[in-house]
Design an enzyme around this catalytic site. Sequence first.
Site, PDB file in Angstrom:
ATOM      1  N   LYS A 127      -2.177  -1.144   7.098  1.00 18.79           N
ATOM      2  CA  LYS A 127      -1.844   0.263   6.841  1.00 18.79           C
ATOM      3  C   LYS A 127      -2.531   1.226   7.824  1.00 18.79           C
ATOM      4  O   LYS A 127      -2.043   2.315   8.070  1.00 18.79           O
ATOM      5  CB  LYS A 127      -2.218   0.654   5.410  1.00 18.79           C
ATOM      6  CG  LYS A 127      -1.339   0.006   4.364  1.00 18.79           C
ATOM      7  CD  LYS A 127      -1.721   0.501   2.983  1.00 18.79           C
ATOM      8  CE  LYS A 127      -0.872  -0.148   1.914  1.00 18.79           C
ATOM      9  NZ  LYS A 127      -1.065   0.453   0.601  1.00 18.79           N
ATOM     10  N   ALA A 155     -13.211   3.881  -4.498  1.00 20.93           N
ATOM     11  CA  ALA A 155     -13.128   4.648  -3.245  1.00 20.93           C
ATOM     12  C   ALA A 155     -12.586   3.755  -2.129  1.00 20.93           C
ATOM     13  O   ALA A 155     -12.966   3.880  -0.976  1.00 20.93           O
ATOM     14  CB  ALA A 155     -14.507   5.197  -2.873  1.00 20.93           C
ATOM     15  N   GLY A 178      -8.920   1.731  -0.395  1.00 17.06           N
ATOM     16  CA  GLY A 178      -7.718   2.209   0.296  1.00 17.06           C
ATOM     17  C   GLY A 178      -6.829   3.072  -0.594  1.00 17.06           C
ATOM     18  O   GLY A 178      -6.437   4.183  -0.214  1.00 17.06           O
ATOM     19  N   ALA A 179      -6.502   2.579  -1.781  1.00 14.33           N
ATOM     20  CA  ALA A 179      -5.606   3.323  -2.670  1.00 14.33           C
ATOM     21  C   ALA A 179      -6.247   4.639  -3.114  1.00 14.33           C
ATOM     22  O   ALA A 179      -5.562   5.646  -3.319  1.00 14.33           O
ATOM     23  CB  ALA A 179      -5.268   2.466  -3.885  1.00 14.33           C
TER      24      ALA A 179
END
Length: 293
Positions: A73, A134, A136-137
């Site tokens: 990502k 805390a 990626g999402a």
Amino acid sequence: MIRIINGTTRVCGVIGNPIEHTMSPMLHNFLAERAGMNMVYVPFRVEENRVADVIKGACGLNILGLNVTVPYKKEVIASLAEIDLGAREIGAVNTLVRVEDGYKGYNTDISGLFRAMTERNISIKEQAVIMIGAGGAAKAVAYLLGREGANTVYLLNRTIEKAVELASDMNRRFAKNVFVPMALSDYQKIPKGSYLAIQTTSVGMYPGTGQAPIEDEEFYQKIHTGIDLIYRPLKTRFMNYVEAAGGITINGLSMLLYQGVTAFELWNERTVSGALVSQAYELLKEALAEYEE
Ligand code: NAP
């Protein structure tokens, strides 16, 4: 029903590694078929250091759009022609849309969560929020909370340094002191009140379904609404705690669904009807039923 692939079939897909358990092909091929679109969606397992080649190749093959999942990502950003504001702000792209000289990157996790919350009339503006995680999402979640005007966000993470970094990024971005970083173990220091809570860690995800990030019934008394990003299982231990304390809960399935629906809409320049969204929800729910306890 037989799907006919012909010379005008548009191709989309998802890149990641591993990719074997993705539900996106099921979702997008269902949407395409039901919406009468001549489109197919396939999974592509991409090996390390091949992302730039893959994007160049996809462009040469005129692939209409791609989803991007773990672990690419961030890495994919270097190969894009353009990037949407939200994706740039959080440094993560999960959807690529073909533009004239390559691909434009978006992060539809942000709009996916927003649409899932809006559908349930859960507002963010002026709300007091507890965010757990805390990773990626969490970046997409924090960005949405900042953008939509949350009043205060207690941002808890096991590794405090990551909470501090995300909170200061977001406070700087929105030019306000909304985010308060805390170590997960300090959860008892959150002031008394009634909070919206968003659980973004992987704790409680299949096969570790017997766990919650905070194992203390008293903590959950503070939560009026608990959203868990996890969708395997559909009911997590975090959600069980929230419900036992009288709060309402939402699992991650609607967010997953709407991030996909948003990508589908970007590729096909059309809105997916509410009726079709509901059918797709049922399809995913059925496929996930096996992960229930
Ligand atoms: P990630 O980047 O690996 O982050 C993992 C997070 O979980 C970090 O905050 C990490 O804390 C925390 N964590 C992991 N193990 C822990 C433990 N034993 N105790 C306390 N905290 C722990 O993962 P991600 O990509 O953000 O994904 C997180 C979850 O969100 C996954 O379950 C994923 O399936 C789900 N998700 C759902 C959607 C959706 O559409 N519904 C979209 C994206 C993600 P540290 O920083 O201390 O390691």
